[in-house]
Design a protein around this motif. Sequence first.
Motif, mmCIF file in Angstrom:
data_model
loop_
_atom_site.group_PDB
_atom_site.id
_atom_site.type_symbol
_atom_site.label_atom_id
_atom_site.label_comp_id
_atom_site.label_asym_id
_atom_site.label_seq_id
_atom_site.Cartn_x
_atom_site.Cartn_y
_atom_site.Cartn_z
ATOM 1 N N ASN A 1 0.829 -1.203 0.000
ATOM 2 C CA ASN A 1 0.000 0.000 0.000
ATOM 3 C C ASN A 1 0.862 1.251 0.000
ATOM 4 O O ASN A 1 0.590 2.218 -0.729
ATOM 5 C CB ASN A 1 -0.920 0.003 1.223
ATOM 6 N N LYS A 2 1.903 1.253 0.814
ATOM 7 C CA LYS A 2 2.803 2.410 0.868
ATOM 8 C C LYS A 2 3.464 2.646 -0.475
ATOM 9 O O LYS A 2 3.536 3.787 -0.959
ATOM 10 C CB LYS A 2 3.858 2.178 1.953
ATOM 11 N N TRP A 3 3.934 1.561 -1.103
ATOM 12 C CA TRP A 3 4.605 1.712 -2.395
ATOM 13 C C TRP A 3 3.638 2.237 -3.453
ATOM 14 O O TRP A 3 3.971 3.155 -4.216
ATOM 15 C CB TRP A 3 5.181 0.358 -2.850
ATOM 16 N N HIS B 1 -5.598 3.086 -2.941
ATOM 17 C CA HIS B 1 -5.559 2.679 -1.540
ATOM 18 C C HIS B 1 -5.683 1.167 -1.452
ATOM 19 O O HIS B 1 -6.435 0.550 -2.205
ATOM 20 C CB HIS B 1 -6.714 3.300 -0.745
ATOM 21 N N LEU B 2 -4.945 0.585 -0.520
ATOM 22 C CA LEU B 2 -5.114 -0.812 -0.137
ATOM 23 C C LEU B 2 -5.470 -0.805 1.344
ATOM 24 O O LEU B 2 -4.608 -0.591 2.202
ATOM 25 C CB LEU B 2 -3.841 -1.619 -0.394
ATOM 26 N N ASN B 3 -6.752 -0.939 1.622
ATOM 27 C CA ASN B 3 -7.230 -0.844 3.001
ATOM 28 C C ASN B 3 -7.323 -2.219 3.637
ATOM 29 O O ASN B 3 -8.006 -3.106 3.113
ATOM 30 C CB ASN B 3 -8.603 -0.165 3.031
ATOM 31 N N LEU B 4 -6.643 -2.404 4.761
ATOM 32 C CA LEU B 4 -6.705 -3.650 5.510
ATOM 33 C C LEU B 4 -7.824 -3.475 6.529
ATOM 34 O O LEU B 4 -7.613 -2.977 7.635
ATOM 35 C CB LEU B 4 -5.357 -3.928 6.182
ATOM 36 N N GLY C 1 -7.938 -0.456 -4.392
ATOM 37 C CA GLY C 1 -8.372 0.397 -5.488
ATOM 38 C C GLY C 1 -7.284 0.502 -6.544
ATOM 39 O O GLY C 1 -6.098 0.414 -6.232
ATOM 40 N N PHE C 2 -7.695 0.707 -7.800
ATOM 41 C CA PHE C 2 -6.707 0.789 -8.882
ATOM 42 C C PHE C 2 -7.211 1.733 -9.965
ATOM 43 O O PHE C 2 -8.395 2.067 -10.024
ATOM 44 C CB PHE C 2 -6.364 -0.595 -9.438
ATOM 45 N N ILE C 3 -6.311 2.179 -10.810
ATOM 46 C CA ILE C 3 -6.592 3.264 -11.739
ATOM 47 C C ILE C 3 -6.829 2.754 -13.162
ATOM 48 O O ILE C 3 -6.493 1.602 -13.479
ATOM 49 C CB ILE C 3 -5.434 4.282 -11.752
ATOM 50 N N PRO C 4 -7.410 3.583 -14.026
ATOM 51 C CA PRO C 4 -7.495 3.212 -15.451
ATOM 52 C C PRO C 4 -6.111 2.862 -15.991
ATOM 53 O O PRO C 4 -5.120 3.536 -15.703
ATOM 54 C CB PRO C 4 -8.038 4.491 -16.105
#
Length: 422
Positions: free
Chosen positions: A243-245, A264-267, A290-293
């Motif tokens: 998530n940080k990267w 975001h990668l929410n745990l 979450g990820f982008i186009p």
Amino acid sequence: MDTNIRNYMNQNKEELYQTIQELVQIKTIVGNEHEGQNYMKHKYEEIGLEIHEFGPDYEEISKHEAFIDSGIPFSGRKNLIGIYHGKNREKAPSLTLHGHMDVVSPDPIGGWTVDPWGGKIIGNKLYGRGSADMKSGLVANWFALKTLIDLGYPIPGDVQLHCVIEEEAGGGGGALACFEEGYITDGFISTEPHNLNVTISHAGIMYFRVKVKGKTAHAGLAHEGVNAISKMYKVFHALEELNKWRSENITFELYEQGSGQAVHLNLGALHAGDWVSTVPGEAVLECRIGFIPGESRKEIKKLIHDTISQAAAHDEWLTNNPPVIEWFGWSTEPWYQDPHHPFVKTFINTSENILNHQVNIIGRASGNDARFTQYYNKAGLCFGPIGENMHGPDENVDLYSVLEVANVYANFIIDWTENHKM
């Protein structure tokens, strides 16, 4: 800009505010939208709309690639459509104004300073669960069309008001079901609380869970067991680092403008153990990414699998007892609407004329029902009032902004259906 519309709305704004207040006072937590749907049905009937109601067909809708299974039965739940038939509907473009009836739970109640179902007005803000997300938008849609009908405007194109279920749980039985039932128009607007910005994109979203196996033992013989919590921590740490990267390296300007960070990668939830004197034999971690186009669900799945496999490779127990990954719930590709489409350009022009200031085009790192338009080759966007604390305590909406949204929509109905040919 039509001054008659603004004058009518200013003179009747208390009706708008009272309707929002009454709707907020109806508890419509996702899965229990029925009473709120009946309320809006009466409102649609009052202005002479043609009423359509239908319950989603799970067997049919679940075949669609965009379907998300909320796990909540569809039995007894209906979507509501109110249709105004335009005076020149064969030639004029049509429009959908969309909103969802369902809201999330207000729990824990202790965090609220007002009754979450009270609809209390303090100054220019109306408080309560769903006040911003998104009962004020639902009512603004109705009030915009009501204004034109009451003023006797000969609206050229068809206008549909959609009042749907379970957006908060993925929209499979709501917006998607409406599209699949054939309630499709030339343009689609969702009145989510986007602070008077025009949203044309949102991130792809997926949920997954990781299960890590341990070895149970009595706490007095804990050395003979394997603690699933400590093993899960290795996975947890690896996902935190991922998530940080990603937050530092994956960028998308529209999402940064709308949400401050693109991905975001929410745990989100961790469950382990069942008794304080037993070494926990299983730990389960549930996450949202979450990820982008430009990124795909396939790529994201591989990224998560590789990250967890690498974490497990450095631990003998996890190597011999690999973590199990399950994908569930939300699973959507990113949505992106061409900002140069005539629908978007016309809306920007209308909204700026009404608001008398530049309107920003943004994206969001969260999801909404407008994404379904991409599967039907139709234009869509989100535009809504100013809200605070959505999904949190003391959720509220700025009432003046709701009035402005309704004003924009009423004028846009005319601008879109009168000045374009399909």
